[in-house]
Design an enzyme around this catalytic site. Structure first.
Site, PDB file in Angstrom:
ATOM      1  N   THR A 163       0.686  -1.036  -0.151  1.00 10.18           N
ATOM      2  CA  THR A 163       0.148   0.005   0.092  1.00 10.18           C
ATOM      3  C   THR A 163       1.004   1.167   0.014  1.00 10.18           C
ATOM      4  O   THR A 163       2.004   1.362   0.296  1.00 10.18           O
ATOM      5  CB  THR A 163      -0.831   0.060   1.331  1.00 10.18           C
ATOM      6  N   ASP A 164       0.456   2.507  -0.261  1.00  9.20           N
ATOM      7  CA  ASP A 164       1.012   3.706   0.143  1.00  9.20           C
ATOM      8  C   ASP A 164       0.794   3.635   1.564  1.00  9.20           C
ATOM      9  O   ASP A 164       0.133   2.972   2.289  1.00  9.20           O
ATOM     10  CB  ASP A 164       0.098   4.658  -0.651  1.00  9.20           C
ATOM     11  N   TYR A 165       1.298   4.926   2.131  1.00  8.64           N
ATOM     12  CA  TYR A 165       1.570   5.290   3.375  1.00  8.64           C
ATOM     13  C   TYR A 165       0.176   5.200   4.148  1.00  8.64           C
ATOM     14  O   TYR A 165      -0.862   5.954   3.703  1.00  8.64           O
ATOM     15  CB  TYR A 165       2.097   6.582   3.576  1.00  8.64           C
TER      16      TYR A 165
END
Length: 745
Positions: free
Chosen positions: A286-288
């Site tokens: 995932t992104d952050y």
């Protein structure tokens, strides 16, 4: 990057310097090794591989594991974000292995976007070179420096097609065009990963942000995306597919939703398309904290539900959010996720670690001698200078450029002596405190005769103070030429840096107006991370040079370009609007049922037009001038008919009719005149960069097959349809010679 003394003390107690192994121990083939390892792993150990926490580096959101050291000791982590340097990553790896029952190594990831220590032009600027070898080489250099510093994995390339310059992250991508973006994406993956991921100068690449993040509404970061599946597949997905074809090891989900479904929870994107249609066999991160954000999206009711939806959708690793660590085992026991889903994610991550050689030697990337000898190699700095030179785009020139050394030049502007912003946003561990060459420093090296150059800021980038302006005006008054170096702060572009006003910020334009009153020729040099609105500047400046954020060697590149050592050859990868009211604006738009034909149109009212501005951009996609002149002639097509299994050859003569040797990017565009669904007014289908000596001419050839003409038809089939096509060849998307052919199927 700074770290707390406490962390160093914690690690120093249990770490010792690891001697590099002369020959890594041989282990079994990957499938056999990973299968046997997973057979020994508990469910907790498998879930741990799906967990990434951040060290104390760049933070772009809430931290999910504040005490990541304790989590490593507990065996709860498979990857660490934002830890850099051989010493630090070795200590973390040692701590991990000391507490890992099966000695599974950590994977260290870091945002290495356009360089690690040696910083190249921002990605948008580098794309302006239209040079795939440069894109590959810059990624090779970035990978070599990062790998030498203990990093295994970068979160690049960003391949989001972007048509709205308000969005700050346009600086990280390749601009607005699918074809050019796909070619650049492929080259960058090859540069980062090389031919052997076990080599100590390569790292895992990560294609991001999947998908369509560049279409965020209103150009506002993290905002909603909504589009037809046809637009998604034709415009936004091809660069992602190009990286799969290049063998990219990992993918990152985007923050946005598409059609009401956040990408991190989208089975359609991750399982159906990426892992299904495209047969991607790497892993998805995932992104952050993107899993956590499914809750405020209104897509998940709580963290457990968010974790369930993400794993089912196809997310393999949770970046920083801690959702998988806290919830997956419970979800498994409740029957809401399956053992097979967890095993698949774990397997993909372990395979990546195997491919890097970490099971052979967990410290393979921890060699102080290699780190010291690799960082800032001369050949790397030379490559960065070359890339910066090739990224320069000359937007206007009434003949004042190139400058002559005998001229007296007043250099002014807030960025003339800057060595902080010049390397741009997302500059990894690039030195902002003096290592990068400023324009002032480079000019002083070049112009040694006393009194020939002066330097004054005049104004700040955003501050409205005017106390420095008069001194700058006084020095400029006695000059032959004024060079104003202006633009944006580096943190005005990149993530979380959207702007509603894309003029030059602050009172920079006001300062230019005061300089204009002096009656001297003015050259405007721009350092920025997005297309700006420059209508006034275009009308009032004598020359405009787009330098982007040109990187560690950027000052040298600007100086060499201003004084004619480098002849600018860059072409815009993104349209520059006349005003912000035109955005999103891009060259390959649709015609509409009431296209406006300009001043010659007999109907001036009821057409698709503005009443207060021309429809056309200020500077179109593919545009860029040179110190020399190129003329196109003799466009030829090998046949007026293209058959289903045939190919057309398209040729054009390009002559250098000016006074300098120069490079030109010859661009091929095609228009499908009538389709079962409407088609763009033109689409880029090829480009070639050639060097021409002054007074010489060269024939450039392209080839087109029916495969190049495919699109998603009315039934969502990816096909080429028979009919009439138009061909354009020229130096930008707005100019060129024209011919036509018929596709017969």
């Amino acid at each position: 990057m700074k770290f707390t003394n406490t962390i160093f003390l914690l690690l120093a107690c249990s770490a010792s310097i690891h001697a590099q192994k002369a020959k890594p121990a041989k282990i079994k083939p990957r499938n056999e090794f990973v299968s046997e390892l997973m057979a020994k792993m508990t469910i907790d150990e498998k879930i741990a591989q799906l967990v990434q926490f951040t060290a104390d580096g760049t933070v772009t959101g809430p931290k999910g594991g504040d005490n990541f050291i304790e989590e490593i000791k507990k065996g709860n982590v498979g990857s660490i974000l934002n830890a850099t340097g051989v010493e630090y990553t070795r200590k973390l790896q040692k701590l991990n292995l000391d507490n890992s029952r099966l000695k599974i190594p950590l994977l260290f990831g870091y945002d290495v976007i356009h360089g690690y220590r040696t910083i190249f032009p921002i990605t948008l600027g580098e794309t302006a070179s239209w040079d795939l070898d440069i894109a590959k080489r810059s990624s090779e250099v970035a990978a070599a420096e990062a790998a030498a510093s203990g990093i295994h994995w970068t979160f690049a390339p960003m391949v989001d097609i972007a048509r709205d310059p308000r969005w700050g992250r346009v600086s990280e991508g390749a601009g607005e065009d699918t074809y050019l973006g796909s070619k650049m994406a492929f080259a960058r993956v090859k540069g980062f990963q090389g031919e052997d991921l076990m080599a100590t100068n390569t790292i895992l690449a990560c294609t991001k942000h999947f998908a369509a993040y560049g279409a965020a509404e209103a150009g506002r970061d993290y905002n909603t995306v909504d589009m037809s599946e046809r637009v998604l597949r034709e415009t936004y997905l091809p660069p992602f597919k190009a990286t799969v074809d290049a063998g990219v090891a990992t993918f990152m989900t985007s923050f946005n939703e598409i059609a009401g479904v956040p990408a991190t929870g989208s089975k359609f994107l991750l399982r159906d398309i990426l892992k299904g249609e495209w047969k991607f066999n790497g892993f998805v991160v995932t992104d952050y904290t993107a899993i956590n954000e499914l809750i405020p999206h209104g897509f998940a009711k709580d963290s457990a539900n968010a974790g369930e939806l993400s794993l089912k959708a196809g997310v393999d690793m949770d970046m920083v959010g801690g959702i998988y660590l806290k919830n997956l085992k419970k979800l498994l026991n409740q029957g809401k996720v399956t053992q097979a889903q967890i095993d698949d994610a774990c397997k993909r991550i372990l395979e990546a670690k195997y491919d890097l050689g970490l099971f052979n030697d967990p410290y393979l990337y921890n060699d102080e001698k290699r780190e010291k000898s690799t960082i800032y190699k001369k050949e790397f700095l030379d490559a960065a200078l070359y890339a910066a030179n090739k990224s320069m785009v000359l937007l206007k020139n009434n003949g004042i450029l190139p400058l002559r050394k005998e001229q007296k030049v007043a250099f002014v502007g807030p960025l003339v002596g800057d060595d902080w912003n010049i390397i741009g946003s997302w500059a990894a561990t690039g030195d902002r405190t003096g290592y990068a060459t400023s324009i002032q420093e480079a000019i002083n090296k070049m112009i040694t005769e006393k009194g020939k150059v002066t330097f004054d800021k005049g104004v700040e980038i955003v501050d409205a103070r005017k106390d420095m302006m008069q001194k700058a005006l006084d020095n400029a008054r006695s000059a032959d030429v004024i060079v104003a170096v202006m633009g944006e702060f580096e943190n005005m572009t990149g993530e979380a840096a959207s702007r509603t006003d894309i003029d030059l910020p602050g009172i920079q334009k006001e300062f230019l107006a005061e300089l204009k009153k002096l009656g001297k020729p003015i050259v405007l040099v721009l350092m920025n991370g997005r297309p700006l609105t420059l209508s006034w500047e275009n009308d009032n400046m004598d020359a405009i040079l787009e330098a982007w954020y040109p990187g560690t060697m950027g000052g040298e590149a600007v100086a060499q370009t201003l004084y004619g050592i480098n002849n600018p050859s860059g072409k815009l990868p993104m349209t520059f609007p006349r005003s912000v009211g035109q955005v999103p604006i891009y060259y390959n738009h649709k015609n509409t049922g009431r296209p406006y034909l300009g001043a010659k149109d007999p109907e001036q009212k009821y057409k698709s037009r503005y009443i207060d501005s021309d429809n056309s951009p200020l500077y179109p996609f593919g545009y860029g001038l040179s110190y020399t002149k190129f003329e196109y002639s003799n466009l030829k097509i090998s046949s007026n008919t293209l058959n289903a299994n045939g190919k057309l050859k398209i040729s054009v003569d390009v002559a250098n009719t000016g006074n300098y040797d120069g490079e030109e990017v010859v661009q091929l565009y095609v228009k499908d005149v009538v389709g079962s669904v409407t088609r763009p007014v033109k689409e880029l289908k090829g480009f070639k960069k050639l060097l021409l000596k002054k007074g010489t001419k060269q024939t450039v050839e392209f080839e087109i097959s029916p495969d190049d003409l495919r699109f998603y038809n009315i039934d969502m089939q990816f096909v080429a349809e028979p009919g009439d096509f138009e061909v354009f060849v020229g130096g930008s998307s707005a100019t060129g010679l024209k011919d036509k052919f018929v596709l017969v199927m």
